[in-house]
Design a protein around this motif. Structure first.
Motif, short mmCIF file in Angstrom:
data_model
loop_
_atom_site.label_atom_id
_atom_site.label_comp_id
_atom_site.label_asym_id
_atom_site.label_seq_id
_atom_site.Cartn_x
_atom_site.Cartn_y
_atom_site.Cartn_z
N THR A 6 0.68 -0.92 0.09
CA THR A 6 0.02 0.33 0.25
C THR A 6 0.71 1.02 -0.23
O THR A 6 0.66 2.29 -1.27
N VAL A 7 1.31 1.58 1.36
CA VAL A 7 2.47 2.58 1.23
C VAL A 7 3.57 1.84 2.03
O VAL A 7 3.40 1.33 2.66
N TYR A 8 4.91 3.50 2.14
CA TYR A 8 6.08 2.19 3.00
C TYR A 8 5.39 2.59 4.87
O TYR A 8 4.62 3.76 4.47
N GLY A 9 5.73 1.83 5.41
CA GLY A 9 5.17 1.65 6.36
C GLY A 9 6.70 1.94 7.48
O GLY A 9 7.47 2.31 7.35
N LYS A 14 -13.79 6.68 13.40
CA LYS A 14 -14.61 5.77 14.03
C LYS A 14 -12.74 5.16 14.26
O LYS A 14 -12.35 4.53 15.15
N LEU A 60 -1.14 0.84 14.13
CA LEU A 60 -1.52 -0.69 13.12
C LEU A 60 -0.64 -1.91 12.66
O LEU A 60 0.86 -1.76 13.64
N GLU A 83 -3.96 3.27 1.58
CA GLU A 83 -3.60 2.72 2.76
C GLU A 83 -4.83 1.63 3.00
O GLU A 83 -5.65 1.90 2.19
N SER A 84 -4.70 0.63 3.41
CA SER A 84 -5.41 -0.51 3.27
C SER A 84 -7.10 0.04 4.06
O SER A 84 -6.89 0.80 4.84
N MET A 100 -8.67 9.04 11.35
CA MET A 100 -9.50 10.06 10.37
C MET A 100 -9.86 10.92 10.63
O MET A 100 -10.35 11.69 9.41
N LEU A 142 -13.91 1.43 8.28
CA LEU A 142 -13.21 2.79 9.17
C LEU A 142 -12.73 3.59 7.88
O LEU A 142 -12.59 5.10 8.42
N ARG A 143 -11.86 2.70 6.84
CA ARG A 143 -11.17 3.65 6.51
C ARG A 143 -10.94 2.92 4.79
O ARG A 143 -11.51 1.50 5.49
O1 TXA Z 1 -1.80 0.02 4.26
C1 TXA Z 1 -1.73 0.56 5.59
O2 TXA Z 1 -2.24 0.35 6.66
C2 TXA Z 1 -0.19 0.96 6.44
C3 TXA Z 1 0.70 0.47 5.62
C4 TXA Z 1 2.09 1.35 6.65
O3 TXA Z 1 0.65 -0.81 6.52
N1 TXA Z 1 -0.07 1.75 7.61
C5 TXA Z 1 -1.17 2.32 8.08
O4 TXA Z 1 -1.26 2.82 9.44
O5 TXA Z 1 -2.16 2.89 7.11
P1 TXA Z 1 -1.15 4.52 9.84
O6 TXA Z 1 -1.15 4.37 11.18
O7 TXA Z 1 -1.19 5.47 8.99
O8 TXA Z 1 -2.97 4.56 9.79
C6 TXA Z 1 -3.71 3.31 10.87
C7 TXA Z 1 -5.27 3.99 11.16
C8 TXA Z 1 -5.20 4.91 11.86
O9 TXA Z 1 -6.16 6.17 11.24
C9 TXA Z 1 -5.94 4.73 12.98
O10 TXA Z 1 -6.22 5.64 13.47
C10 TXA Z 1 -6.43 3.94 12.76
O11 TXA Z 1 -6.01 2.88 11.58
N2 TXA Z 1 -6.13 2.26 13.74
C11 TXA Z 1 -5.56 1.79 14.53
N3 TXA Z 1 -5.75 1.53 15.45
C12 TXA Z 1 -7.23 0.93 15.49
C13 TXA Z 1 -7.84 0.98 16.74
N4 TXA Z 1 -8.12 0.15 17.28
N5 TXA Z 1 -9.26 1.46 16.41
C14 TXA Z 1 -9.69 2.47 14.85
N6 TXA Z 1 -9.53 2.41 14.45
C15 TXA Z 1 -7.55 2.10 14.60
#
Ligand code: TXA
Ligand code: MG
Length: 346
Positions: free
Chosen positions: A37-40, A229, A67, A182-183, A233, A196-197
């Protein structure tokens, strides 16, 4: 901080490099790695101190949960309370791949990783480098997108090196990310599953497997967005320095309206840019940022083109709107956030 940067060829993965970076993660250090998806920006999800380093490197608000990435389906059990039938179905159908599922977490996941929530978001990436790296680290890896908080997510190595050199222990440089957004994140805890996304695993694909699935309604408007949620986001997000506007309506009118706005801007000394599909790129009287020929290409290119707006010193950017179905839903979700929900209807 000195950042170790290494190139890795996805077609011929050098396991020595993977072992070296896996050990860095196991020691509690931070490593940026590619996913589909994107770099982590990764660190040991079970180590509170390591997780803290992620927040620091990104400048991320500490209530925004991380995540968690696993290498194998069997790795999930140790992290979550239960894996219900719906989750099992989704894991079978879409893992490895760009789908993140929310579970009730076990205590082994520290609050620093879950942002104090009782749930944990888990995904198993399909990118082979990512999976080999996680396996080599022997721990689950917390990894948000590797951008400075609030900025577009990085899909190319050059984005990361510019922003993150000196802020993390290691960067694994590979090819451009495949999907580019992203996923998809899904919450199965309610009466019916909720997205949620939105991402490249689309609402339509999820409905085929689960039946009724809805989208978190708070994603649809600026007013409701504070109730999103997925905590991430609700923040200002994907924002280039340029002011972005989405222009919606019939194509002919849209092009005319954008060209009028470009002229008004240039009278004020403001530099305009347009994010558009390739077929329209010679319709506008200013610099255009080409999103490609299909929705899939647009998803792949979107963050890169948003980043380019700033590199080109654009003051005001207009984005052609997309139909909100299939991958279009994910594209419009990211565009609306980068435009702070400013939409010009023609
Ligand atoms: O494609 C992806 O998902 C990328 C790659 C690197 O795997 N990761 C990514 O992570 O986009 P991040 O942290 O940028 O976005 C994760 C989202 C955030 O909006 C966060 O608030 C939400 O997931 N999230 C994480 N844990 C959560 C939880 N327990 N409940 C609700 N939302 C959660
Ligand atoms: Mg992110």
């Amino acid at each position: 901080m000195k950042t170790i940067i290494k190139n890795i060829d996805p077609a011929n993965i050098d396991m020595e490099i993977i072992e070296e970076f896996g050990k860095m993660l196991a020691r509690g250090e931070t490593v940026i790695f590619p996913t589909e998806t994107v770099y982590g920006l990764g660190a040991n999800a079970l180590d509170e101190e390591a997780a803290s380093k992620i927040y620091k490197a990104k400048g991320r608000p500490s209530d925004n949960p991380l995540l968690v990435h696993v290498a194998d389906i069997d790795d999930v059990e140790a992290l979550v309370e239960v894996i219900d039938d719906k989750a099992k179905l989704l894991m079978e159908k879409f893992w490895p791949g760009p789908l993140t599922i929310l579970f009730n977490k076990k205590d082994i996941i520290p609050d620093r990783t879950s942002g104090g929530l009782k749930t944990v978001a888990i995904r198993m990436p399909s990118d082979e480098i990512a999976r080999k790296l996680i396996r080599a680290s022997k721990v689950p890896i917390a990894a948000p997108s590797a951008n400075i908080s609030g900025k577009p997510s990085p899909t190319k190595a050059e984005h990361i090196i510019k922003d993150m050199d000196g802020r993390v222990n290691g960067i694994l440089v590979a090819n451009d990310c495949n999907f580019g957004v992203e996923s998809t994140i899904i919450d199965l805890s309610g009466e019916y599953p909720l997205i949620l996304r939105p991402g490249c695993i689309t609402l339509e694909m999820l409905r085929q497997v689960l039946g009724r699935v809805e989208i978190d309604p708070s994603l649809m408007s600026a007013k409701d967005n504070i109730r999103a949620k997925a905590p991430g986001m609700k923040y200002k997000h994907y924002s280039p320095d340029a002011q972005v506007y989405i222009v919606a309506g019939e194509e002919k009118n849209r092009i005319k309206k954008i060209n009028e706005l470009i002229e008004e801007n240039s009278k004020k000394g403001l530099k305009s840019g347009v994010l558009c599909m390739k077929k329209n790129s010679d319709q506008y009287n200013c610099k255009t940022f080409n999103l490609g020929e299909s929705y899939e290409e647009a998803a792949h290119n979107l963050f890169d083109e948003l980043i380019k707006l700033d590199q080109e010193g654009i003051d005001i950017a207009y984005a052609e709107s997309f139909e909100e179905n299939g991958v279009g839903l994910a594209i419009m979700n990211r565009l609306k956030k980068s435009a702070a929900y400013r939409i010009i209807e023609v």
